[in-house]
Design a protein around this motif. Structure first.
Motif, mmCIF file in Angstrom:
data_model
loop_
_atom_site.group_PDB
_atom_site.id
_atom_site.type_symbol
_atom_site.label_atom_id
_atom_site.label_comp_id
_atom_site.label_asym_id
_atom_site.label_seq_id
_atom_site.Cartn_x
_atom_site.Cartn_y
_atom_site.Cartn_z
ATOM 1 N N GLN A 67 -17.451 -2.626 -0.147
ATOM 2 C CA GLN A 67 -18.809 -2.526 -0.656
ATOM 3 C C GLN A 67 -19.024 -1.172 -1.319
ATOM 4 O OE1 GLN A 67 -20.125 -2.971 3.337
ATOM 5 N NE2 GLN A 67 -21.157 -4.922 2.948
ATOM 6 N N LEU A 71 -25.419 0.859 -1.635
ATOM 7 C CA LEU A 71 -25.503 -0.541 -2.017
ATOM 8 C C LEU A 71 -26.506 -0.709 -3.156
ATOM 9 C CD1 LEU A 71 -25.693 -2.111 1.554
ATOM 10 C CD2 LEU A 71 -23.717 -2.157 0.014
ATOM 11 N N LEU A 79 -24.081 -8.440 0.487
ATOM 12 C CA LEU A 79 -22.669 -8.242 0.152
ATOM 13 C C LEU A 79 -21.796 -8.165 1.400
ATOM 14 C CD1 LEU A 79 -22.963 -5.572 -2.675
ATOM 15 C CD2 LEU A 79 -22.514 -8.024 -2.947
ATOM 16 N N THR A 83 -16.149 -7.599 -0.517
ATOM 17 C CA THR A 83 -16.550 -7.338 -1.895
ATOM 18 C C THR A 83 -15.615 -6.326 -2.555
ATOM 19 O OG1 THR A 83 -18.873 -7.697 -1.289
ATOM 20 C CG2 THR A 83 -18.460 -6.498 -3.332
ATOM 21 N N HIS A 85 -15.583 -3.905 -6.265
ATOM 22 C CA HIS A 85 -16.564 -3.475 -7.262
ATOM 23 C C HIS A 85 -15.955 -2.501 -8.258
ATOM 24 C CE1 HIS A 85 -16.730 -0.268 -4.228
ATOM 25 N NE2 HIS A 85 -17.144 0.518 -5.189
ATOM 26 N N LEU A 99 -19.678 -6.521 -9.221
ATOM 27 C CA LEU A 99 -19.304 -6.762 -7.828
ATOM 28 C C LEU A 99 -18.775 -8.179 -7.735
ATOM 29 C CD1 LEU A 99 -22.693 -5.577 -7.583
ATOM 30 C CD2 LEU A 99 -21.345 -4.522 -5.779
ATOM 31 N N VAL A 101 -16.814 -11.213 -5.206
ATOM 32 C CA VAL A 101 -16.473 -11.664 -3.858
ATOM 33 C C VAL A 101 -15.654 -12.945 -3.960
ATOM 34 C CG1 VAL A 101 -17.344 -12.393 -1.605
ATOM 35 C CG2 VAL A 101 -18.605 -10.676 -2.936
ATOM 36 N N LEU A 116 -27.893 -14.987 -3.244
ATOM 37 C CA LEU A 116 -28.105 -13.880 -4.179
ATOM 38 C C LEU A 116 -29.243 -14.188 -5.152
ATOM 39 C CD1 LEU A 116 -24.381 -13.056 -4.991
ATOM 40 C CD2 LEU A 116 -25.946 -11.635 -3.639
#
Length: 209
Positions: A67, A71, A79, A83, A85, A99, A101, A116
């Motif tokens: 992450q 954040l 998240l 994750t 990024h 980002l 996943v 989300l």
């Protein structure tokens, strides 16, 4: 035109130049993450694939596992630790983030993308509840026909002390993988590069595999 929602309250300590880096909600700090190997998939956006800036090239950091810290606002709470990024920036006030996943199944990813979207749909209200001195306005810019689809949102924040920031967010899915793209700078909805950001989102989702 997307749906527009405007809510006024009294004060938050974020300017959304913080759309780049501010968690909309308090979150525990995440330890520095290791850089993901370049051969890892899914693939991430390259700087030239971001909405063009009139006065600066884009730059990018490495694809990083874990992450981001801090954040991002609106979507940060959801998240998971898996994750990955990548951060992007210009020589001025414009910045971006991707980002991604990789879920355990297509159904998991579908549910995660729905979560989300729900968080983004309620982001302006949440920001207003959390901080008394801000006005937040948001728009929904629609769904893009790419892989399993992507949705685009805009959020503007204005503070009592004069800051004004605009951010664009998108959530897209390809099978069991979900990606979020965020773009932010000082300004209002008039400064939002919506068409360019939609093109960036399509590229991001298509590049996943």
């Amino acid at each position: 035109m997307g749906e527009t929602m405007q809510i006024r309250t009294r004060g938050i300590r974020t300017t959304v130049a913080a759309l780049a880096a501010v968690a909309g909600v308090a979150a525990a700090a995440v330890p520095a993450a290791a850089t993901a190997p370049a051969s890892d998939t899914p693939r991430f956006l390259e700087p030239a694939e971001l909405p063009p800036h009139p006065s600066s090239p884009w730059y990018a950091g490495p694809v990083t596992a874990g992450q981001p810290d801090p954040l991002p606002m609106c979507v940060g709470d959801a998240l998971p630790s898996i994750t990955s990024h990548r951060e992007y920036w210009t020589e001025f006030d414009t910045n971006a983030q991707q980002l991604t996943v990789e879920g355990r199944s297509a159904q998991w990813a579908k549910d995660f993308a729905a979560l989300l979207r729900k968080d983004l749909a309620g982001c302006a209200k949440k920001l207003m509840r959390q901080d008394p001195d801000i006005t937040a306005t948001q728009k929904y810019y629609g769904r893009l026909n790419v892989e399993e689809g992507a949705d685009v949102y805009g959020i503007h924040t204005a503070s009592a002390w004069g800051s004004s920031d605009i951010g664009l967010f998108s959530v897209g899915r390809d099978g069991a993988t979900v990606t979020i793209v965020r773009w932010g700078q000082m300004g209002t909805f008039q400064h939002a590069q919506v068409a360019d950001f939609k093109a960036t989102t399509v590229t991001a989702v298509n590049k996943l595999y």
